[in-house]
Scaffold this motif. Structure first.
Motif, PDB file in Angstrom:
ATOM      1  N   VAL A   1      29.177  31.884  36.415  1.00 39.50           N
ATOM      2  CA  VAL A   1      29.373  31.903  37.826  1.00 39.50           C
ATOM      3  C   VAL A   1      30.624  31.569  38.233  1.00 39.50           C
ATOM      4  O   VAL A   1      31.181  32.037  39.271  1.00 39.50           O
ATOM      5  CB  VAL A   1      28.398  30.706  38.374  1.00 39.50           C
ATOM      6  CG1 VAL A   1      28.757  30.292  39.844  1.00 39.50           C
ATOM      7  CG2 VAL A   1      26.889  31.030  38.309  1.00 39.50           C
ATOM      8  N   GLU A   2      31.430  30.766  37.410  1.00 37.74           N
ATOM      9  CA  GLU A   2      32.886  30.624  37.662  1.00 37.74           C
ATOM     10  C   GLU A   2      33.679  32.159  37.756  1.00 37.74           C
ATOM     11  O   GLU A   2      34.555  32.136  38.566  1.00 37.74           O
ATOM     12  CB  GLU A   2      33.452  29.827  36.720  1.00 37.74           C
ATOM     13  CG  GLU A   2      33.056  28.354  36.590  1.00 37.74           C
ATOM     14  CD  GLU A   2      33.384  27.530  35.476  1.00 37.74           C
ATOM     15  OE1 GLU A   2      33.175  26.285  35.380  1.00 37.74           O
ATOM     16  OE2 GLU A   2      33.971  28.216  34.454  1.00 37.74           O
ATOM     17  N   MET A   3      33.238  32.831  36.979  1.00 38.68           N
ATOM     18  CA  MET A   3      33.785  34.172  36.967  1.00 38.68           C
ATOM     19  C   MET A   3      33.420  35.138  38.404  1.00 38.68           C
ATOM     20  O   MET A   3      34.155  35.903  38.690  1.00 38.68           O
ATOM     21  CB  MET A   3      33.784  35.131  35.670  1.00 38.68           C
ATOM     22  CG  MET A   3      34.569  34.420  34.456  1.00 38.68           C
ATOM     23  SD  MET A   3      36.159  34.777  34.843  1.00 38.68           S
ATOM     24  CE  MET A   3      36.414  36.400  35.127  1.00 38.68           C
ATOM     25  N   LEU A   4      32.094  34.866  38.548  1.00 37.48           N
ATOM     26  CA  LEU A   4      31.603  35.440  40.076  1.00 37.48           C
ATOM     27  C   LEU A   4      32.755  35.181  41.011  1.00 37.48           C
ATOM     28  O   LEU A   4      33.270  35.987  41.712  1.00 37.48           O
ATOM     29  CB  LEU A   4      30.412  35.029  40.575  1.00 37.48           C
ATOM     30  CG  LEU A   4      29.272  35.820  39.472  1.00 37.48           C
ATOM     31  CD1 LEU A   4      27.972  35.453  39.941  1.00 37.48           C
ATOM     32  CD2 LEU A   4      29.485  37.368  39.437  1.00 37.48           C
ATOM     33  N   LYS A   5      32.934  33.847  41.047  1.00 38.85           N
ATOM     34  CA  LYS A   5      33.900  33.389  42.183  1.00 38.85           C
ATOM     35  C   LYS A   5      35.273  33.973  41.856  1.00 38.85           C
ATOM     36  O   LYS A   5      36.113  34.393  42.828  1.00 38.85           O
ATOM     37  CB  LYS A   5      34.195  31.829  42.156  1.00 38.85           C
ATOM     38  CG  LYS A   5      32.898  31.175  42.488  1.00 38.85           C
ATOM     39  CD  LYS A   5      32.992  29.688  42.284  1.00 38.85           C
ATOM     40  CE  LYS A   5      31.773  29.061  42.366  1.00 38.85           C
ATOM     41  NZ  LYS A   5      32.012  27.500  42.075  1.00 38.85           N
ATOM     42  N   ASN A   6      35.779  34.259  40.614  1.00 36.08           N
ATOM     43  CA  ASN A   6      36.930  34.645  40.443  1.00 36.08           C
ATOM     44  C   ASN A   6      36.935  36.327  40.882  1.00 36.08           C
ATOM     45  O   ASN A   6      38.025  36.744  41.435  1.00 36.08           O
ATOM     46  CB  ASN A   6      37.257  34.660  38.900  1.00 36.08           C
ATOM     47  CG  ASN A   6      38.839  34.848  38.536  1.00 36.08           C
ATOM     48  OD1 ASN A   6      39.828  34.531  39.345  1.00 36.08           O
ATOM     49  ND2 ASN A   6      39.253  34.967  37.207  1.00 36.08           N
ATOM     50  N   PHE A   7      35.856  37.150  40.306  1.00 34.38           N
ATOM     51  CA  PHE A   7      35.977  38.441  40.970  1.00 34.38           C
ATOM     52  C   PHE A   7      36.219  38.521  42.609  1.00 34.38           C
ATOM     53  O   PHE A   7      36.956  39.402  42.935  1.00 34.38           O
ATOM     54  CB  PHE A   7      34.424  39.084  40.550  1.00 34.38           C
ATOM     55  CG  PHE A   7      34.181  39.080  39.030  1.00 34.38           C
ATOM     56  CD1 PHE A   7      35.102  39.589  38.242  1.00 34.38           C
ATOM     57  CD2 PHE A   7      32.876  38.904  38.448  1.00 34.38           C
ATOM     58  CE1 PHE A   7      34.807  39.665  36.936  1.00 34.38           C
ATOM     59  CE2 PHE A   7      32.528  38.936  37.338  1.00 34.38           C
ATOM     60  CZ  PHE A   7      33.454  39.450  36.423  1.00 34.38           C
ATOM     61  N   VAL A   8      35.369  37.628  43.209  1.00 38.83           N
ATOM     62  CA  VAL A   8      35.515  37.928  44.776  1.00 38.83           C
ATOM     63  C   VAL A   8      36.817  37.359  45.287  1.00 38.83           C
ATOM     64  O   VAL A   8      37.378  38.031  46.097  1.00 38.83           O
ATOM     65  CB  VAL A   8      34.253  37.007  45.303  1.00 38.83           C
ATOM     66  CG1 VAL A   8      34.475  36.946  46.812  1.00 38.83           C
ATOM     67  CG2 VAL A   8      33.037  37.429  44.842  1.00 38.83           C
ATOM     68  N   ALA A   9      37.357  36.438  44.499  1.00 42.34           N
ATOM     69  CA  ALA A   9      38.555  35.831  45.064  1.00 42.34           C
ATOM     70  C   ALA A   9      40.019  37.059  44.573  1.00 42.34           C
ATOM     71  O   ALA A   9      40.913  36.697  44.853  1.00 42.34           O
ATOM     72  CB  ALA A   9      39.099  34.325  44.365  1.00 42.34           C
ATOM     73  N   GLY A  10      39.392  37.854  43.783  1.00 38.37           N
ATOM     74  CA  GLY A  10      40.596  38.878  43.272  1.00 38.37           C
ATOM     75  C   GLY A  10      41.477  38.334  42.195  1.00 38.37           C
ATOM     76  O   GLY A  10      42.415  39.081  41.961  1.00 38.37           O
ATOM     77  N   GLY A  11      41.091  37.317  41.463  1.00 40.90           N
ATOM     78  CA  GLY A  11      41.923  36.779  40.195  1.00 40.90           C
ATOM     79  C   GLY A  11      41.591  37.455  39.070  1.00 40.90           C
ATOM     80  O   GLY A  11      42.104  37.339  37.618  1.00 40.90           O
ATOM     81  N   ALA A  12      40.347  38.146  38.875  1.00 40.40           N
ATOM     82  CA  ALA A  12      39.902  38.694  37.638  1.00 40.40           C
ATOM     83  C   ALA A  12      40.436  40.200  37.422  1.00 40.40           C
ATOM     84  O   ALA A  12      41.018  40.568  38.081  1.00 40.40           O
ATOM     85  CB  ALA A  12      38.356  38.748  37.522  1.00 40.40           C
ATOM     86  N   ALA A  13      40.482  40.378  35.991  1.00 35.38           N
ATOM     87  CA  ALA A  13      41.158  41.536  35.496  1.00 35.38           C
ATOM     88  C   ALA A  13      40.422  42.717  36.335  1.00 35.38           C
ATOM     89  O   ALA A  13      41.381  43.563  36.872  1.00 35.38           O
ATOM     90  CB  ALA A  13      41.023  41.856  34.190  1.00 35.38           C
ATOM     91  N   ILE A  14      39.434  42.869  36.704  1.00 37.91           N
ATOM     92  CA  ILE A  14      38.774  44.137  37.278  1.00 37.91           C
ATOM     93  C   ILE A  14      38.999  44.002  38.792  1.00 37.91           C
ATOM     94  O   ILE A  14      39.193  45.221  39.287  1.00 37.91           O
ATOM     95  CB  ILE A  14      37.135  43.964  37.055  1.00 37.91           C
ATOM     96  CG1 ILE A  14      36.484  45.416  37.593  1.00 37.91           C
ATOM     97  CG2 ILE A  14      36.405  43.107  37.816  1.00 37.91           C
ATOM     98  CD1 ILE A  14      37.197  46.606  36.764  1.00 37.91           C
ATOM     99  N   SER A  15      39.333  42.886  39.362  1.00 38.14           N
ATOM    100  CA  SER A  15      39.713  42.808  40.802  1.00 38.14           C
ATOM    101  C   SER A  15      41.319  43.539  40.728  1.00 38.14           C
ATOM    102  O   SER A  15      41.387  44.070  41.708  1.00 38.14           O
ATOM    103  CB  SER A  15      39.618  41.534  41.068  1.00 38.14           C
ATOM    104  OG  SER A  15      38.456  40.481  40.527  1.00 38.14           O
ATOM    105  N   VAL A  16      42.010  43.150  39.886  1.00 39.83           N
ATOM    106  CA  VAL A  16      43.535  43.207  39.809  1.00 39.83           C
ATOM    107  C   VAL A  16      43.417  44.896  39.700  1.00 39.83           C
ATOM    108  O   VAL A  16      44.085  45.548  40.320  1.00 39.83           O
ATOM    109  CB  VAL A  16      44.233  42.570  38.641  1.00 39.83           C
ATOM    110  CG1 VAL A  16      45.492  43.245  38.643  1.00 39.83           C
ATOM    111  CG2 VAL A  16      44.429  41.031  39.199  1.00 39.83           C
ATOM    112  N   LEU A  17      42.537  45.461  38.857  1.00 39.14           N
ATOM    113  CA  LEU A  17      42.553  46.780  38.488  1.00 39.14           C
ATOM    114  C   LEU A  17      42.108  47.686  39.811  1.00 39.14           C
ATOM    115  O   LEU A  17      42.543  48.831  40.142  1.00 39.14           O
ATOM    116  CB  LEU A  17      41.744  47.350  37.439  1.00 39.14           C
ATOM    117  CG  LEU A  17      42.194  46.813  35.821  1.00 39.14           C
ATOM    118  CD1 LEU A  17      41.283  46.925  34.728  1.00 39.14           C
ATOM    119  CD2 LEU A  17      43.611  47.437  35.824  1.00 39.14           C
TER     120      LEU A  17
END
Lengths: 339, 339
Positions: free
Chosen positions: A72-88
């Motif tokens: 769940v913490e990473m779901l937040k990170n995806f949405v917030a734009g901080g995860a690797a896939i978000s940056v890509l």
């Protein structure tokens, strides 16, 4: 696939100002996309990555280096734009969406995520089937439904990513059942399990596969017995993408296990799959070999989320740019090879 | 190289929201660029590719599949935007310039090309040295001068490409001299020489290397005896890039032979070299091994022009985007690995 478009694409490639074949796999990529799109000069305007997330009951056996809360913490990170896939997604200009297929911790309030939970994570498949047949069908349906929406929105290339602490265990066990291979050879560190902890993971998976083999009669049983909701959703998405004629760029170990399931359920799916990268997860090589797949890059990545596909997308874009924008020998007034 | 910046970059990598090491070689790339730039969060704003072009007298022996006229024809194509490297420059947002180091056919009127010809092509190195010592020095100086200009313009990553019908023959022969290897193992199809024509190419190169070995005393003799003006210019450019602290992304077989010469002339150049791709030209593997180099991609490309570097640049951009833009565990509120 459209063989006429593929042939026209090859004819075009052979007129471009380079020795025939000199762009190697970039030429093959362009012609494969021609065959998939039915266009001899294929373009790519709306690539889309969906990260499917879910939790896994087998983490109770201590098979992961990270706590379950991370899903769940990473779901937040995806949405917030901080995860690797978000940056890509930002760097490589593709759309990203996130689908909750069933996390252990409730996260319905999280904005920007499509919430379609099958259940609060799978059951512990070392003890019992991971899910019921109805849940497996529900997982497949999530992915198919998402692809229908992407198709309506004009998506012309689909990438799946996944998030779910414990999901390399599910992928390894599923692949062992589908391919009738020893799960030990398909088991690796995942997020970083090493030494005795890796031995323990292997033992848990060996026992789980042995348990599951007693009930295994058909490919869908792999998902029911030892799969995951996000893996089922991805398999359903791949099948529907193929039915809709949308090219698929497969990511790493877990999405390849979903691709293996999809191809076992419906062999014609294979024609629509491109493979992005060879993962550092050791079992990935065996899965790729089973699918007769040659990935585009080998950068020792092992992150998931769709990150390998997100990186490899840039190669597809370059292959199409070269195919569509290079001058021909005639246009440029360049001499061809001597006989 | 700046080890402090490298260490800070690794510390930063290990705080990003992913299992440590999960981005594989993309992490290594980001930290290497940190060490080269002296910035723990390196950025890339002005990558530049220079295509150095020249002709080769040894084509009189029938070692190439294409006529010599193609060298100048392709210069026009580079400038007009129709060549692969031109398309990649637009697609991947890098600057492209073209330097004529000595074509056989005059082309001084061609706009958009920097004209610094050493001579109208090298001499036929199967019969005599390819160039004089003064010409070799002039070739090295062309490359160094171009890098001084790039440095003044703020270039932060340098790629060299080459164009010159016959230049795989020069690269193979140079590598054989520099590494004291049988040239047969370093000889390949180039633009498409096959069968008996490839046997003939190998025989010409074997005889040429045998001739040259009689005069070979030091690395520069490889350039003088069997090299090319564009290869010398590239070696000079690589040496000057290292002196100026500009990271270098090496392309394929011919530029790697120039890198080999540069490193033999000045071993500290090696620190500044990144390697883009493994070429389909079979000798490239041996050159990469000699330089202890692991290329980023292997797509069976064999075009030259800097095209492999132009493609691989996208991976460097992605490595830096991930390094600079991903959230840390603390920023994202994501739990780390369990001990």
């Amino acid at each position: 696939l459209n063989d006429e478009a593929r042939n026209l694409a090859w004819q075009h490639q052979n007129q471009l100002t380079k020795p025939p074949g000199a762009l190697g796999r970039l030429e093959v990529l362009a012609t494969e996309l021609a065959a998939m799109s039915g266009q001899s000069r294929p373009e790519l305007h709306h690539p889309h990555c969906i990260v499917f997330a879910a939790d896994h009951g087998v983490v109770a056996q201590g098979v992961s280096a990270f706590p379950q809360a991370v899903t769940v913490e990473m779901l937040k990170n995806f949405v917030a734009g901080g995860a690797a896939i978000s940056v890509l997604a930002g760097q490589n200009d593709f759309q990203l969406s996130v689908v909750n297929c069933g996390t252990a911790q409730p996260c319905d309030a999280l904005q920007g995520v499509v919430h379609q939970p099958v259940a609060a994570g799978t059951a512990d498949f070392s003890q019992q089937p991971a899910m019921t047949a109805a849940q497996a069908q529900a997982a497949l349906t999530i992915g198919a439904g998402q692809l229908d929406l992407l198709h309506q929105a004009g998506c012309d290339l689909f990438m799946a990513g996944e998030m779910g602490i414990g999901n390399t265990s599910a992928a390894s066990a599923m692949a062992a059942l589908l391919l009738d291979l020893d799960v030990a050879g398909l088991t690796g560190p995942g997020t970083g399990v090493q030494g005795e902890a890796l031995d323990h993971k292997t033992q848990v998976l060996s026992a789980s596969v042995t348990r599951a083999q007693g009930s295994y009669n058909q490919p869908l049983d792999a998902l029911i017995e030892v799969g995951g909701f996000e893996i089922g959703a991805i398999a359903g998405a791949y099948i529907r993408a193929a039915q809709l004629g949308i090219p698929v760029l497969v990511d790493g170990f877990i999405t390849t296990s979903a691709a293996l399931l999809a191809v076992h359920l419906n062999p014609s799916v294979r024609d629509w799959l491109l493979f992005s990268h060879g993962s550092a997860e050791p079992g990935h090589l065996l899965l790729l070999a089973a699918l007769q797949a040659q990935p585009l890059i080998n950068l020792d990545m092992r992150l998931g989320e769709g990150s390998g596909a997100g990186v490899a997308l840039s190669l597809i874009r370059q292959a199409l740019a070269l195919h569509n924008n290079m001058a021909t020998f005639a246009q440029a007034g360049v001499s061809g090879a001597e006989d």
